[in-house]
Design an enzyme around this catalytic site. Sequence first.
Site, PDB file in Angstrom:
ATOM      1  CG  ASP A  22      89.424  59.195  42.029  1.00 11.29           C
ATOM      2  OD1 ASP A  22      88.392  58.347  43.188  1.00 11.29           O
ATOM      3  OD2 ASP A  22      89.326  59.044  40.795  1.00 11.29           O
TER       4      ASP A  22
ATOM      5  CE1 TYR B  15      93.151  57.380  36.834  1.00  7.79           C
ATOM      6  CE2 TYR B  15      92.774  58.112  39.209  1.00  7.79           C
ATOM      7  CZ  TYR B  15      92.189  57.642  38.049  1.00  7.79           C
ATOM      8  OH  TYR B  15      90.733  57.455  37.955  1.00  7.79           O
TER       9      TYR B  15
ATOM     10  CE  LYS C 106      88.951  55.001  40.566  1.00  6.08           C
ATOM     11  NZ  LYS C 106      89.636  56.839  40.265  1.00  6.08           N
TER      12      LYS C 106
ATOM     13  CG  HIS D  79      91.295  51.995  37.627  1.00  3.60           C
ATOM     14  ND1 HIS D  79      92.097  52.791  37.315  1.00  3.60           N
ATOM     15  CD2 HIS D  79      90.235  52.468  36.469  1.00  3.60           C
ATOM     16  CE1 HIS D  79      92.022  54.336  36.603  1.00  3.60           C
ATOM     17  NE2 HIS D  79      90.344  54.286  36.468  1.00  3.60           N
TER      18      HIS D  79
HETATM   19  C1  1BO Z   1      91.702  55.246  32.578  1.00  7.94           C
HETATM   20  C2  1BO Z   1      90.901  56.280  33.081  1.00  7.94           C
HETATM   21  C3  1BO Z   1      89.276  56.364  33.279  1.00  7.94           C
HETATM   22  C4  1BO Z   1      89.288  56.897  34.892  1.00  7.94           C
HETATM   23  O1  1BO Z   1      89.768  56.471  36.025  1.00  7.94           O
END
Ligand code: 1BO
Length: 310
Positions: free
Chosen positions: A45, A50, A79, A110
């Site tokens: 994932d 990120y 995402k 997201h």
């Molecule tokens: C801000 C990231 C939260 C988890 O995907």
Amino acid sequence: MSTKTFKLNTGQDIPATGLGTWQSGPGEVKNAVAFALKNGYRLIDGAYCYGNEDEVGQGIKEAIDSGAVKREDIFVVSKVWATYNTRVELGLDKSLKSLGLDYVDLFLVHWPLLMNPEGNDDKFPKLPNGERDIIRSYNHVDTWKQMEDLLATGKTKAIGVSNYSKRYLEQLLPHAKVIPAVNQIENHPSLPQQEIVDLCKEKGIHIMAYSPLGSTGGPVLKAEPVLKVAEKHGVPPSAVVLSWHIPRGSTVLAKSVNPQRIKDNLKLIDLDEEDVKLLNDYAENLTKEGKVIRYVYPPFGVDFGFPDKS
Ligand code: 1BO
């Protein structure tokens, strides 16, 4: 080792466990991804925001090149970040380029908010009053329509959402030609988010649980019912907390870059009815008492419709 899978509303199989890559640092995440795939994980994932999808892609490539896995046997999630919520195909293209892949298995919105499409985190223009010009008003349903169009491109096999509350799902679903395959939310016994989980179940939307252990050393791992079940099965509390998702029908994403923990996080146990009741009662009481613990705060003070004010 858990090889269990669930069925998505697309007909795809999704592994019950996966490796999370949020907050996995540079220089670590490539090895973590490669190690995980070589040691039984089949779901990775990730997300544009990120900031490590290039390394995630290198880890996937290493595992494929080693012969440990084939691309078609693994499930890759990305995402779209909020700066691309009005141009999701561009967001997906950027992720695919970083990952070195020509498709992902699942692409998620997201967060249902729009950040300045001209900017990325560190270079938002400043307003005359000195504040960052970050949030734009928009209709998140329009983002979903763009997500639906992505399916015809073949660049993703399925589409879904993340961090959607009941309120946001109820706004989206009447307009959706394609029901989201997944809602990925923060979820653990200290934050059961039961109303979202129940609505998703009713609508055929699979839950993926992120931050399932809460924060490092967080209270969920010390909660009495968790310790009791852990002692009964002779496993660490983390195994109980991760395993709680399986009878709920959810996929659980555990983040680690530590090889031993990556292996351990795959060792789920079969909780019996008594265990599940104990853990569910704990979760329900926290909810009733308004004492749930949210670790991931919705960004920028935006009201995402979660009942617990965070
Ligand atoms: C801000 C990231 C939260 C988890 O995907």
